[in-house]
Design a protein around this motif. Sequence first.
Motif, PDB file in Angstrom:
ATOM      1  N   SER A  73      19.706 -76.715  23.643  1.00 18.26           N
ATOM      2  CA  SER A  73      20.441 -75.623  24.262  1.00 18.26           C
ATOM      3  C   SER A  73      21.150 -74.792  23.200  1.00 18.26           C
ATOM      4  N   LEU A  76      10.401 -69.978  28.757  1.00 15.23           N
ATOM      5  CA  LEU A  76      10.003 -70.907  27.694  1.00 15.23           C
ATOM      6  C   LEU A  76       8.944 -71.912  28.135  1.00 15.23           C
ATOM      7  N   ASP A  84      15.578 -73.627  14.813  1.00 13.98           N
ATOM      8  CA  ASP A  84      14.650 -73.967  15.891  1.00 13.98           C
ATOM      9  C   ASP A  84      13.453 -73.034  15.938  1.00 13.98           C
ATOM     10  N   GLU A  97      10.423 -78.413  22.703  1.00 19.71           N
ATOM     11  CA  GLU A  97      11.575 -77.975  23.468  1.00 19.71           C
ATOM     12  C   GLU A  97      12.755 -77.814  22.525  1.00 19.71           C
ATOM     13  N   ASN A 115      16.383 -70.689  21.989  1.00 22.63           N
ATOM     14  CA  ASN A 115      17.032 -71.915  22.420  1.00 22.63           C
ATOM     15  C   ASN A 115      17.101 -71.940  23.944  1.00 22.63           C
ATOM     16  N   ASP A 116      17.264 -73.130  24.483  1.00 19.32           N
ATOM     17  CA  ASP A 116      17.268 -73.319  25.934  1.00 19.32           C
ATOM     18  C   ASP A 116      18.707 -73.242  26.454  1.00 19.32           C
ATOM     19  N   GLN A 142       6.943 -75.001  26.009  1.00 20.72           N
ATOM     20  CA  GLN A 142       7.291 -76.369  26.369  1.00 20.72           C
ATOM     21  C   GLN A 142       6.055 -77.186  26.726  1.00 20.72           C
ATOM     22  N   LYS A 143       5.039 -76.537  27.289  1.00 18.79           N
ATOM     23  CA  LYS A 143       3.803 -77.249  27.634  1.00 18.79           C
ATOM     24  C   LYS A 143       3.059 -77.745  26.395  1.00 18.79           C
TER      25      LYS A 143
END
Length: 475
Positions: A459, A447, A375, A456, A397-398, A451-452
């Motif tokens: 997880s 993050l 990622d 994304e 990571n989210d 993301q904008k």
Amino acid sequence: MTGIEFSKPLAAHETPIPGVVLYDLPVHGDNRGWFKENWQREKMLTLGLPDFGPVQNNISFNEKAGTTRGIHGEPWDKYVSVATGRIFGAWVDLREGPSFGSVFTAELDASKAIFIPRGVGNAFQTLEDGTAYTYLVNDHWSADAQSQYTFLNLSDETVSIPWPIPLEKAELSDKDRAHPRLAEVSPMAPRKTLVLGADGQLGRALREAYDGDANVEFATRHEFDLSDAAAYSGRNWKNYSTIINAAAYTAVDKAETAEGRRTAWAINVSAVARLAQIAVEHRLTLVHVSSDYVFDGTAELHSEDEPFSPLGVYGQTKAAADAVVSVVPRHYIVRTSWVIGEGGNFVRTMANLAGKGVKPSVVNDQIGRLSFTTDIAAGIRHLLDSHAPFGVYNLTNDGEPQSWADVASSVYALTGHEGSDVTGVSSQEYFEGKEAAPRPANSVLNLAKLQKTGFEAPSSQSRLEGYLGQEVAAP
């Protein structure tokens, strides 16, 4: 100077060829003659002209109307205008890509100018005697550069340029008459991206992310030794557009020793300063990978603009490198944490311990998110491909933040063992009696900025499940 429209506003006009922009220039005249700002950097940048950094100004004087100069795609950008007289200009996209062969034509006098990106074929025909054609370029001419030219025949039937003066009546050079037709032209390849540290965890993930892309070049530590000054002078940087620096000294604890401290500063700071200098001198984009260790971990959520507060030598070197890279006009600083990829890492260590029946004690007061190299590499490519605004981006990571003990328990459970076999202990307990660098207690990165831009990451838990599934399936 009849025919020139005086005092029209400065304006930019897009054309069918990507990156080729036609400009209206204000020309101010009176009984004495006229004056214009032929190129004014501040105003042009406001209109969207790339800050292309011209280094040479050339003028072609053409004695007779009908003088026609051939379609040449050159390995630099140029800004073309007319000092006196008039031309019919023709531009053909000779770059690799879907716009190859696209054509744009226009008449230019003193009130117009045009920006021509690298690889777009440029030609003109004079419409008046005594025409002076002028152009700024952002590289110096050399025999090596000329060998990279791409040419197209002026009379090519495919692009079918409507020359005002028929070519059989025009003044042409023998070389221009002999250039190939479009079907025989080898398109000009884009400048390359160079990935350094291609044998590391992130470097391997970048190889996968750019698999099949012939314009990305990978250099291992052996092929590009960051500590060797000769490595930096041994490349023709004019052939590159981007450097992705995936190399770093990451031995956090060893960096606290005398030898480790010197090596950490040499690789993480001095080498990065050399790369930054190259990026500035050659107008390259520099992608640099940073770390949560630039912070002391006291903030609840670390944003990109948080002031540096490193606790140890490794963090100090990463903060210093970030400061160096931040002065490069075209830069992406990608700040990440708790990196997991191919090779030795925490997740593999815990999986091995689980397989051996070991019940480990793992730190439970350091909080963060895992960052899988797949990622990180995808995020880097997204920033470059989307032309996101330059600057610093957090990239992990989210998902819900975890402690190292939480991650270890998940690894045990996902590999068919008891998560309760992992005992959580404080950092003080774990490192008691050990030579260890201080670590940030909270490594959770905000993050939102990334993301904008439209990226994304999944997880960390879902990535962990997939990662361990691959590990178990591997022979």
